[in-house]
Design a protein around this motif. Sequence first.
Motif, PDB file in Angstrom:
ATOM      1  N   GLU A 196       0.832  -1.206   0.000  1.00 48.64           N
ATOM      2  CA  GLU A 196       0.000   0.000   0.000  1.00 48.64           C
ATOM      3  C   GLU A 196       0.866   1.255   0.000  1.00 48.64           C
ATOM      4  O   GLU A 196       0.603   2.209  -0.728  1.00 48.64           O
ATOM      5  CB  GLU A 196      -0.941   0.023   1.218  1.00 48.64           C
ATOM      6  N   LEU A 197       1.913   1.228   0.808  1.00 46.53           N
ATOM      7  CA  LEU A 197       2.825   2.370   0.854  1.00 46.53           C
ATOM      8  C   LEU A 197       3.571   2.500  -0.471  1.00 46.53           C
ATOM      9  O   LEU A 197       3.761   3.599  -0.982  1.00 46.53           O
ATOM     10  CB  LEU A 197       3.817   2.216   2.016  1.00 46.53           C
ATOM     11  N   ARG A 198       3.952   1.376  -1.054  1.00 46.77           N
ATOM     12  CA  ARG A 198       4.637   1.402  -2.354  1.00 46.77           C
ATOM     13  C   ARG A 198       3.739   2.038  -3.405  1.00 46.77           C
ATOM     14  O   ARG A 198       4.198   2.858  -4.210  1.00 46.77           O
ATOM     15  CB  ARG A 198       5.056   0.001  -2.785  1.00 46.77           C
ATOM     16  N   ALA A 199       2.462   1.701  -3.397  1.00 51.88           N
ATOM     17  CA  ALA A 199       1.527   2.272  -4.371  1.00 51.88           C
ATOM     18  C   ALA A 199       1.412   3.782  -4.193  1.00 51.88           C
ATOM     19  O   ALA A 199       1.434   4.541  -5.170  1.00 51.88           O
ATOM     20  CB  ALA A 199       0.153   1.615  -4.237  1.00 51.88           C
ATOM     21  N   VAL A 200       1.326   4.232  -2.950  1.00 52.79           N
ATOM     22  CA  VAL A 200       1.205   5.667  -2.673  1.00 52.79           C
ATOM     23  C   VAL A 200       2.473   6.402  -3.088  1.00 52.79           C
ATOM     24  O   VAL A 200       2.416   7.444  -3.748  1.00 52.79           O
ATOM     25  CB  VAL A 200       0.895   5.904  -1.173  1.00 52.79           C
ATOM     26  N   LEU A 201       3.636   5.856  -2.723  1.00 52.28           N
ATOM     27  CA  LEU A 201       4.896   6.507  -3.080  1.00 52.28           C
ATOM     28  C   LEU A 201       5.121   6.502  -4.588  1.00 52.28           C
ATOM     29  O   LEU A 201       5.602   7.484  -5.154  1.00 52.28           O
ATOM     30  CB  LEU A 201       6.070   5.834  -2.380  1.00 52.28           C
ATOM     31  N   THR A 202       4.777   5.405  -5.250  1.00 47.29           N
ATOM     32  CA  THR A 202       4.925   5.327  -6.701  1.00 47.29           C
ATOM     33  C   THR A 202       4.090   6.412  -7.374  1.00 47.29           C
ATOM     34  O   THR A 202       4.577   7.132  -8.262  1.00 47.29           O
ATOM     35  CB  THR A 202       4.511   3.944  -7.222  1.00 47.29           C
ATOM     36  N   GLU A 203       2.865   6.559  -6.928  1.00 49.06           N
ATOM     37  CA  GLU A 203       1.980   7.589  -7.497  1.00 49.06           C
ATOM     38  C   GLU A 203       2.552   8.980  -7.251  1.00 49.06           C
ATOM     39  O   GLU A 203       2.571   9.829  -8.148  1.00 49.06           O
ATOM     40  CB  GLU A 203       0.587   7.465  -6.868  1.00 49.06           C
ATOM     41  N   ARG A 204       3.057   9.203  -6.034  1.00 52.45           N
ATOM     42  CA  ARG A 204       3.588  10.517  -5.686  1.00 52.45           C
ATOM     43  C   ARG A 204       4.847  10.849  -6.493  1.00 52.45           C
ATOM     44  O   ARG A 204       5.007  11.953  -7.011  1.00 52.45           O
ATOM     45  CB  ARG A 204       3.887  10.571  -4.186  1.00 52.45           C
ATOM     46  N   VAL A 205       5.756   9.881  -6.606  1.00 48.09           N
ATOM     47  CA  VAL A 205       6.996  10.125  -7.339  1.00 48.09           C
ATOM     48  C   VAL A 205       6.708  10.310  -8.830  1.00 48.09           C
ATOM     49  O   VAL A 205       7.286  11.180  -9.480  1.00 48.09           O
ATOM     50  CB  VAL A 205       8.021   8.999  -7.087  1.00 48.09           C
TER      51      VAL A 205
END
Length: 199
Positions: free
Chosen positions: A119-128
Motif C-alpha cells: 500500500e505504501l509502495r503504491a502511494v509513493l509510486t503515485e507521488r513520485v
Amino acid sequence: MVRRNDQRRAALVDAAIEVLAREGARGLTFRAVDAEAAVPTGTASNYFGSRDDLLTQAGARVYERLQPDETTLERHRTADRDRDTYAQLMRELVGRVASFRTGYLALLELRLEATRRPELRAVLTERVRADLAANLAYHESSGLPGDATAVKLLYLALNWLIVEQLTLPEVLTGPERDALVTAAVERIVKADDPRSSKR
C-alpha cells in the motif's frame, strides 16, 4: 475518531519525519511521535487512523516542504534559458533538497519500508510519478534546453548525488558536488539543442 486540527496534525507529521530520519521506520511509533512533538501520550493516535496513514502523510509532507518558494520560482521564470542557467538551477535544487536532511533521509526510509508494504509502495509510486511528471511539464514550459530524457537522467543522477551527500558527507566536498552537478548538466543536455540558446 480522527482529530482535525490542521496545525497540530502538521506538527505531528513533521515530528514523524524527524523520527523516521533518526530512528528509521521501525522506530516510528505513535509514542515516539508524541515525544518528538512534545505532546501528551496518545495525541498522534487521535490524529492518524494507523501507522500506515502516518507513514503516508510523512512522505507527502516531505514533498510539500521541498517545494521552492515563490521568490525562487519567480527568479527561475525570468532567468536565461541556457545550459549555464540550467546548471545553476540544478545546483540550487540539490542544495535545497540536501538542506532538508531529515526530510530526505525520511524519504529513503519510506522507500525501504515500501518494499515491504504494497500500500505504501503504491502511494509513493503515485507521488513520485506525479512529481516527475510535474518536473517534466515545468521543464517543457520553461524553455530550458534538453528533452524529457535529459530531465529523467538528471533526476536519477542528482538523486544519488544527494544520497551520497546526506549519508556519507565526507566523500565529496561542497565545491566538488557543485562541479559534478554542472558537469552532469553539461554532459546530459546537448549543447546544440535549439532550446539552449539564450532568450
